[in-house]
Design a protein around this motif. Sequence first.
Motif, PDB file in Angstrom:
ATOM      1  N   GLY A 212       3.648  -3.335 -20.188  1.00  9.94           N
ATOM      2  CA  GLY A 212       4.907  -2.811 -19.687  1.00  9.94           C
ATOM      3  C   GLY A 212       4.804  -1.541 -18.879  1.00  9.94           C
ATOM      4  O   GLY A 212       5.825  -0.995 -18.443  1.00  9.94           O
ATOM      5  N   VAL A 213       3.577  -1.062 -18.646  1.00 13.90           N
ATOM      6  CA  VAL A 213       3.356   0.165 -17.881  1.00 13.90           C
ATOM      7  C   VAL A 213       2.522  -0.165 -16.648  1.00 13.90           C
ATOM      8  O   VAL A 213       1.542  -0.919 -16.735  1.00 13.90           O
ATOM      9  CB  VAL A 213       2.641   1.233 -18.734  1.00 13.90           C
ATOM     10  CG1 VAL A 213       2.380   2.495 -17.911  1.00 13.90           C
ATOM     11  CG2 VAL A 213       3.478   1.561 -19.967  1.00 13.90           C
ATOM     12  N   VAL A 214       2.890   0.395 -15.504  1.00 11.73           N
ATOM     13  CA  VAL A 214       2.134   0.181 -14.269  1.00 11.73           C
ATOM     14  C   VAL A 214       0.947   1.130 -14.234  1.00 11.73           C
ATOM     15  O   VAL A 214       1.098   2.349 -14.368  1.00 11.73           O
ATOM     16  CB  VAL A 214       3.033   0.400 -13.028  1.00 11.73           C
ATOM     17  CG1 VAL A 214       2.202   0.293 -11.745  1.00 11.73           C
ATOM     18  CG2 VAL A 214       4.177  -0.604 -13.009  1.00 11.73           C
ATOM     19  N   ARG A 215      -0.243   0.573 -14.055  1.00 13.43           N
ATOM     20  CA  ARG A 215      -1.482   1.358 -13.982  1.00 13.43           C
ATOM     21  C   ARG A 215      -2.017   1.356 -12.551  1.00 13.43           C
ATOM     22  O   ARG A 215      -2.065   0.313 -11.905  1.00 13.43           O
ATOM     23  CB  ARG A 215      -2.547   0.773 -14.904  1.00 13.43           C
ATOM     24  CG  ARG A 215      -2.117   0.628 -16.352  1.00 13.43           C
ATOM     25  CD  ARG A 215      -1.918   1.963 -17.026  1.00 13.43           C
ATOM     26  NE  ARG A 215      -1.612   1.807 -18.450  1.00 13.43           N
ATOM     27  CZ  ARG A 215      -1.217   2.783 -19.245  1.00 13.43           C
ATOM     28  NH1 ARG A 215      -1.083   4.015 -18.757  1.00 13.43           N
ATOM     29  NH2 ARG A 215      -0.957   2.557 -20.515  1.00 13.43           N
ATOM     30  N   HIS A 216      -2.447   2.516 -12.098  1.00  9.97           N
ATOM     31  CA  HIS A 216      -3.015   2.668 -10.758  1.00  9.97           C
ATOM     32  C   HIS A 216      -4.503   2.976 -10.876  1.00  9.97           C
ATOM     33  O   HIS A 216      -4.874   4.034 -11.413  1.00  9.97           O
ATOM     34  CB  HIS A 216      -2.323   3.807  -9.995  1.00  9.97           C
ATOM     35  CG  HIS A 216      -0.875   3.580  -9.721  1.00  9.97           C
ATOM     36  ND1 HIS A 216      -0.374   3.375  -8.458  1.00  9.97           N
ATOM     37  CD2 HIS A 216       0.197   3.519 -10.557  1.00  9.97           C
ATOM     38  CE1 HIS A 216       0.930   3.218  -8.514  1.00  9.97           C
ATOM     39  NE2 HIS A 216       1.311   3.297  -9.794  1.00  9.97           N
ATOM     40  N   ASN A 217      -5.333   2.100 -10.377  1.00  8.36           N
ATOM     41  CA  ASN A 217      -6.768   2.387 -10.355  1.00  8.36           C
ATOM     42  C   ASN A 217      -7.113   3.243  -9.140  1.00  8.36           C
ATOM     43  O   ASN A 217      -6.370   3.270  -8.156  1.00  8.36           O
ATOM     44  CB  ASN A 217      -7.571   1.090 -10.315  1.00  8.36           C
ATOM     45  CG  ASN A 217      -7.591   0.394 -11.666  1.00  8.36           C
ATOM     46  OD1 ASN A 217      -7.226   0.972 -12.686  1.00  8.36           O
ATOM     47  ND2 ASN A 217      -8.017  -0.860 -11.677  1.00  8.36           N
TER      48      ASN A 217
ATOM     49  N   THR B 144       0.824  -1.213   0.000  1.00  8.41           N
ATOM     50  CA  THR B 144       0.000   0.000   0.000  1.00  8.41           C
ATOM     51  C   THR B 144       0.852   1.254   0.000  1.00  8.41           C
ATOM     52  O   THR B 144       0.563   2.217  -0.704  1.00  8.41           O
ATOM     53  CB  THR B 144      -0.938  -0.012   1.226  1.00  8.41           C
ATOM     54  OG1 THR B 144      -1.894  -1.064   1.073  1.00  8.41           O
ATOM     55  CG2 THR B 144      -1.674   1.310   1.376  1.00  8.41           C
ATOM     56  N   MET B 145       1.943   1.243   0.794  1.00  5.46           N
ATOM     57  CA  MET B 145       2.739   2.449   0.974  1.00  5.46           C
ATOM     58  C   MET B 145       3.828   2.638  -0.081  1.00  5.46           C
ATOM     59  O   MET B 145       4.260   3.754  -0.314  1.00  5.46           O
ATOM     60  CB  MET B 145       3.382   2.420   2.370  1.00  5.46           C
ATOM     61  CG  MET B 145       2.388   2.421   3.522  1.00  5.46           C
ATOM     62  SD  MET B 145       1.350   3.890   3.564  1.00  5.46           S
ATOM     63  CE  MET B 145       2.582   5.152   3.909  1.00  5.46           C
ATOM     64  N   ALA B 146       4.296   1.552  -0.689  1.00  5.19           N
ATOM     65  CA  ALA B 146       5.430   1.662  -1.625  1.00  5.19           C
ATOM     66  C   ALA B 146       5.180   0.806  -2.860  1.00  5.19           C
ATOM     67  O   ALA B 146       6.024   0.011  -3.263  1.00  5.19           O
ATOM     68  CB  ALA B 146       6.724   1.246  -0.927  1.00  5.19           C
ATOM     69  N   VAL B 147       4.028   0.985  -3.467  1.00  3.03           N
ATOM     70  CA  VAL B 147       3.625   0.079  -4.537  1.00  3.03           C
ATOM     71  C   VAL B 147       4.572   0.129  -5.733  1.00  3.03           C
ATOM     72  O   VAL B 147       4.829  -0.900  -6.377  1.00  3.03           O
ATOM     73  CB  VAL B 147       2.169   0.380  -4.963  1.00  3.03           C
ATOM     74  CG1 VAL B 147       2.051   1.748  -5.620  1.00  3.03           C
ATOM     75  CG2 VAL B 147       1.639  -0.712  -5.863  1.00  3.03           C
ATOM     76  N   ASP B 148       5.126   1.279  -6.058  1.00  2.00           N
ATOM     77  CA  ASP B 148       6.015   1.356  -7.225  1.00  2.00           C
ATOM     78  C   ASP B 148       7.302   0.578  -7.014  1.00  2.00           C
ATOM     79  O   ASP B 148       7.885   0.064  -7.987  1.00  2.00           O
ATOM     80  CB  ASP B 148       6.322   2.817  -7.549  1.00  2.00           C
ATOM     81  CG  ASP B 148       5.115   3.543  -8.124  1.00  2.00           C
ATOM     82  OD1 ASP B 148       4.285   2.887  -8.779  1.00  2.00           O
ATOM     83  OD2 ASP B 148       4.981   4.763  -7.903  1.00  2.00           O
ATOM     84  N   LEU B 149       7.766   0.471  -5.767  1.00  2.00           N
ATOM     85  CA  LEU B 149       8.941  -0.349  -5.481  1.00  2.00           C
ATOM     86  C   LEU B 149       8.604  -1.838  -5.520  1.00  2.00           C
ATOM     87  O   LEU B 149       9.488  -2.677  -5.728  1.00  2.00           O
ATOM     88  CB  LEU B 149       9.504   0.005  -4.099  1.00  2.00           C
ATOM     89  CG  LEU B 149      10.083   1.407  -3.920  1.00  2.00           C
ATOM     90  CD1 LEU B 149      10.553   1.604  -2.486  1.00  2.00           C
ATOM     91  CD2 LEU B 149      11.233   1.651  -4.888  1.00  2.00           C
ATOM     92  N   CYS B 150       7.330  -2.163  -5.341  1.00  2.00           N
ATOM     93  CA  CYS B 150       6.911  -3.565  -5.294  1.00  2.00           C
ATOM     94  C   CYS B 150       6.620  -4.146  -6.671  1.00  2.00           C
ATOM     95  O   CYS B 150       6.808  -5.349  -6.900  1.00  2.00           O
ATOM     96  CB  CYS B 150       5.655  -3.701  -4.431  1.00  2.00           C
ATOM     97  SG  CYS B 150       5.849  -3.218  -2.705  1.00  2.00           S
ATOM     98  N   MET B 151       6.131  -3.334  -7.598  1.00  6.90           N
ATOM     99  CA  MET B 151       5.610  -3.844  -8.863  1.00  6.90           C
ATOM    100  C   MET B 151       6.607  -4.624  -9.714  1.00  6.90           C
ATOM    101  O   MET B 151       6.193  -5.522 -10.469  1.00  6.90           O
ATOM    102  CB  MET B 151       5.005  -2.703  -9.672  1.00  6.90           C
ATOM    103  CG  MET B 151       3.687  -2.173  -9.108  1.00  6.90           C
ATOM    104  SD  MET B 151       2.442  -3.457  -8.828  1.00  6.90           S
ATOM    105  CE  MET B 151       2.084  -3.971 -10.515  1.00  6.90           C
ATOM    106  N   PRO B 152       7.933  -4.369  -9.644  1.00  6.42           N
ATOM    107  CA  PRO B 152       8.841  -5.214 -10.425  1.00  6.42           C
ATOM    108  C   PRO B 152       8.806  -6.693 -10.040  1.00  6.42           C
ATOM    109  O   PRO B 152       9.287  -7.535 -10.808  1.00  6.42           O
ATOM    110  CB  PRO B 152      10.224  -4.598 -10.141  1.00  6.42           C
ATOM    111  CG  PRO B 152       9.938  -3.180  -9.807  1.00  6.42           C
ATOM    112  CD  PRO B 152       8.643  -3.211  -9.059  1.00  6.42           C
ATOM    113  N   TYR B 153       8.218  -7.017  -8.887  1.00  6.39           N
ATOM    114  CA  TYR B 153       8.248  -8.396  -8.398  1.00  6.39           C
ATOM    115  C   TYR B 153       6.873  -9.051  -8.363  1.00  6.39           C
ATOM    116  O   TYR B 153       6.726 -10.174  -7.890  1.00  6.39           O
ATOM    117  CB  TYR B 153       8.846  -8.425  -6.982  1.00  6.39           C
ATOM    118  CG  TYR B 153      10.151  -7.675  -6.896  1.00  6.39           C
ATOM    119  CD1 TYR B 153      11.332  -8.251  -7.359  1.00  6.39           C
ATOM    120  CD2 TYR B 153      10.194  -6.373  -6.395  1.00  6.39           C
ATOM    121  CE1 TYR B 153      12.527  -7.554  -7.314  1.00  6.39           C
ATOM    122  CE2 TYR B 153      11.393  -5.680  -6.344  1.00  6.39           C
ATOM    123  CZ  TYR B 153      12.553  -6.270  -6.804  1.00  6.39           C
ATOM    124  OH  TYR B 153      13.736  -5.565  -6.762  1.00  6.39           O
ATOM    125  N   THR B 154       5.849  -8.375  -8.883  1.00 13.87           N
ATOM    126  CA  THR B 154       4.503  -8.911  -8.815  1.00 13.87           C
ATOM    127  C   THR B 154       3.704  -8.497 -10.045  1.00 13.87           C
ATOM    128  O   THR B 154       4.091  -7.562 -10.768  1.00 13.87           O
ATOM    129  CB  THR B 154       3.797  -8.422  -7.529  1.00 13.87           C
ATOM    130  OG1 THR B 154       2.513  -9.029  -7.424  1.00 13.87           O
ATOM    131  CG2 THR B 154       3.644  -6.903  -7.517  1.00 13.87           C
TER     132      THR B 154
END
Length: 528
Positions: free
Chosen positions: A159-164, A112-122
């Motif tokens: 290849g792009v992270v989307r935030h709903n 929740t707090m650091a989603v952009d750091l998490c997305m490379p692994y999920t």
Amino acid sequence: MRIAFIVPLELGAVGCRLLSSHLRAHGHETRLIFIPDLVTSLAEKANLSGNPDPGPELCPLPVKERILAMVSDCDLIGFHVLSLFFSPLAEISAYLRAHAGIPVIWGGVHATMAVDLCMPYTDFACIGDGEALLLELLERLASDQTYTAIQGLVYWDQGVVRHNPHRAGQDNLDAYPFPDYSFQEHYLLFAHTDGEPRAIPVTPDNYGQYQKRYPSLEGGVTLVPYKTVSTRGCPFVCTYCSMGTQGGEQYPFRTRSPENIVDELVEVLNRFGDKIDVISISDDTFLSHSQTWLKRFAAEYKRRVKKPFRILGFPLNIHREAIEDLVEAGCMHIGVGVESLSRRILFDVYKRRTKPESVIEAANVLVEISRRHGVLPPTFDVIYSNPYETLEDMLASIRGMSRIRHPFKIVLFKLSFFPNTELFQMAVRDGYIRPDDPACYNQWVGEMDGNQTFVPILYETIWKGQASERFVAFFIRPAVFTALNKQCNQHPRFQRWLRSFLPGLARAVTHRYVFWFLRQEILKSFRR
């Protein structure tokens, strides 16, 4: 649909059990895989190596292969991610994504707090509450529908992270089923950094064997706890904590009804109450419930539950009448987050707005009630190793703790900079940490410099030796503190000796003339 949850916490972890029960109530299958020893040992290994970034060498291949085998028949893999365990969980998640062919979703405070750091692994991340989001995601995956409109979901799109947009949390927490203690498809994975990994089913009979135990009134760590929560969010927004925020937004404080909590406890105790010794209500600020709510809870608990219980609280929420009611209902221990007794740190750095004098007064209320009722002394949490603390701040906090009447216990925590909290942003701005460095929220590397070696010794002396304010006042004189701290830094054997000697000296020195003599002799040695 079947989802496997990878849980880095002990068997009493509540979060994934709540998600599991909700999904099971809607016809889905769940599997809980607890790996607390593994992630703890891997996180320590990452810190000792000096390279806490996720990589392919941290977790042994046989362990990752064993986890892969345990999730290979699932449709979705969920990770409950805490900041302290980010590195090992990131490596395991990356391996499963590469070899399982099953989508992975991350949830929990860190996602929740650091989603952009998490997305490379999920593949996905859940922001905030997970019950409704997971249910909607599983249903859409089952029918091959698009998931791009699911509120609270973060996902990859070409290849792009989307935030709903954020999803509003459920206000009526009583609408959720109780945590999943069915013991169906629950496993504990024994997988240290060496040795062959093995998984055992968790049952009512072995739950107490592998669950962390708590102190009893008779002495010793013997009580098997059942853990639950009565709230979500937090009414306070301290700068170092993520409980009061949700992805940078205010996270609303929501509560269950007293009757709903007691109903849960009665149900659990009817099923396997002979395996449970104490109820641990694990909200960080249980005492933030209204006085009316607490009175209702105490009355209902006393009437229907025949087990002792433990709670946590905030200094501003300690009211004598409420504490008396809770202790009479069976509360055997209360822990409180004091954090610091330096006014500058409390107001300017942590923004807690709790005057040190008020905290000490509230602490003394807890001590007095615990002594009178014969329950465990209260525990006070203190944060140290904070780069924003000056010597004056540290000594003010130590002096303040020595003004609390005995007995009590102090638990020390090194400061961790949890991602995207206000204190995290401040520390990035001031150059103490890098925003992309997982080491900044590892407690094992929280000590920012070597100037605080003597601090934990003094705190231990206060509560273990039941040191008086007069006794402590001598050792927090800047000249004495600086000299002893220097010796502790330079000579580990002296540090170990002082740690064992000082509490005993505090217990022995009760007569003011004896203390005066010892003080004069020590001062003479410094002059020489």
